[in-house]
Design an enzyme around this catalytic site. Sequence first.
Site, short mmCIF file in Angstrom:
data_model
loop_
_atom_site.label_atom_id
_atom_site.label_comp_id
_atom_site.label_asym_id
_atom_site.label_seq_id
_atom_site.Cartn_x
_atom_site.Cartn_y
_atom_site.Cartn_z
N GLY A 198 -8.99 5.90 37.09
CA GLY A 198 -9.29 7.05 36.26
C GLY A 198 -8.10 8.00 36.22
O GLY A 198 -7.30 8.06 37.17
N ASP A 336 -10.05 6.33 41.24
CA ASP A 336 -9.79 7.50 40.41
C ASP A 336 -8.47 8.15 40.82
O ASP A 336 -8.34 8.65 41.95
CB ASP A 336 -10.93 8.51 40.56
N HIS A 337 -7.50 8.15 39.92
CA HIS A 337 -6.19 8.75 40.19
C HIS A 337 -6.12 10.20 39.72
O HIS A 337 -5.09 10.84 39.80
CB HIS A 337 -5.09 7.92 39.51
N SER A 338 -7.22 10.74 39.22
CA SER A 338 -7.24 12.12 38.74
C SER A 338 -7.22 13.08 39.93
O SER A 338 -7.45 12.69 41.08
CB SER A 338 -8.47 12.38 37.89
N LYS A 339 -6.91 14.37 39.63
CA LYS A 339 -6.88 15.40 40.65
C LYS A 339 -7.56 16.65 40.08
O LYS A 339 -7.00 17.31 39.21
CB LYS A 339 -5.43 15.76 41.05
#
Length: 395
Positions: A198, A336-339
């Site tokens: 993500g 998920d690579h989102s922050k």
Amino acid sequence: MKPSQTSGFVSRKKEEKERNFSFSNSSICQQEEKMSAGAVWYRLSLLVLMPDVLLWAARISCRNEAGEAVDWFVVYKLPRYTMNASAGSGLDYMYLDPSSRNWELSRHFINTSQSALGQTLDQLYRTYKDQENSTAGAYMIYNDAIPSSKNYSTRRGHTKGILLLDRSQGFWLIHSIPRFPPFPEQGYGYPASGRRNGQTAICVTYTYDQFPEIVTQLLYYNPNVYNCSIPHPFQQALPNLQKMCLGSSLPWITVKHLTKLKSAGGENFLHFAKSHFFVDDIYVAWMAQNLETDLLAESWQLQGQDLPSNCSLPRHVYNVKEIKIPFHSYFYSNYDHSKWCVSWRYEDQWTCIGDLNRATQQTWRSGGFICTQNQNIYKAFRGLVSYYKSCNVTN
């Protein structure tokens, strides 16, 4: 001004429809005699206002999938693998802007020019082609993982984004996608490496007077700039943008900097920027305490590298472990690579989107977050939290 490159870094019909009018001169005169003074004034006012309407449409701004200017938008690219579903394309994304109350699943893949990112960055490609024009805009693209490279920059900030502006306004796009976007001469594209996990992106349109403050925030980022063009008119007004573009020595900065920003449409934002001198978890040590709210934090959590939920200070930070999307599916944070993070308390309504993971090795990396109390953004993100891990128990 053409962008220059050094060691892989770049310093950065209408078709007119013919209409046949068969009015004779006498009939035109008769129509003019019948036209009231009010009607004449109305038509004249349209002619006067029309250039302003066209100018507004031509201004640099965030764009929706129809290519229309929007004050801001948020994109959440879904991971390829989700629970209770077969493998997806890794290119589907959810979209949110001021006209929507909740997430909408886009009809377009994120790698197409019809996507919100594609429509917005089309302005960048047109600016790139128009660099010889003295009125061309300025732009800067930065990413700790540049396109067509397997290496990551650990010397610079763990930050990814794009600035594009003219002397009227522009946008700042903050995202989490490595190796994105491609170099401008290659046109729009989306990296294959960005499909699995993500990703998030937030675009905000700002008037020109906001960009000096944005540039100051970027000094704390110490971004890895790989392509830019700063025409002469911008060099005098935004000298530090030019320095970042050229890779020149930058002015001395303090440990961290918090600033208020206002979008072109009047939306208020807070922006947190920390330098590499701030060796601590930005979520716990700064954002939660400053916003005076407990936070639910979602970031890429690799086993053995992630920081645990933290209740050591007055305001706590809890790690989100599972995401539920509005389309009857779930995924784990390790996909998920989102922050991003949201207030645990619904009454506080803070949402922050940015650059840094809750990971030990990123406590010394520079980066930041943009935060808002927009009710619809908060509801959209808060509704994604399926469960989180408190300091003692999973909720």
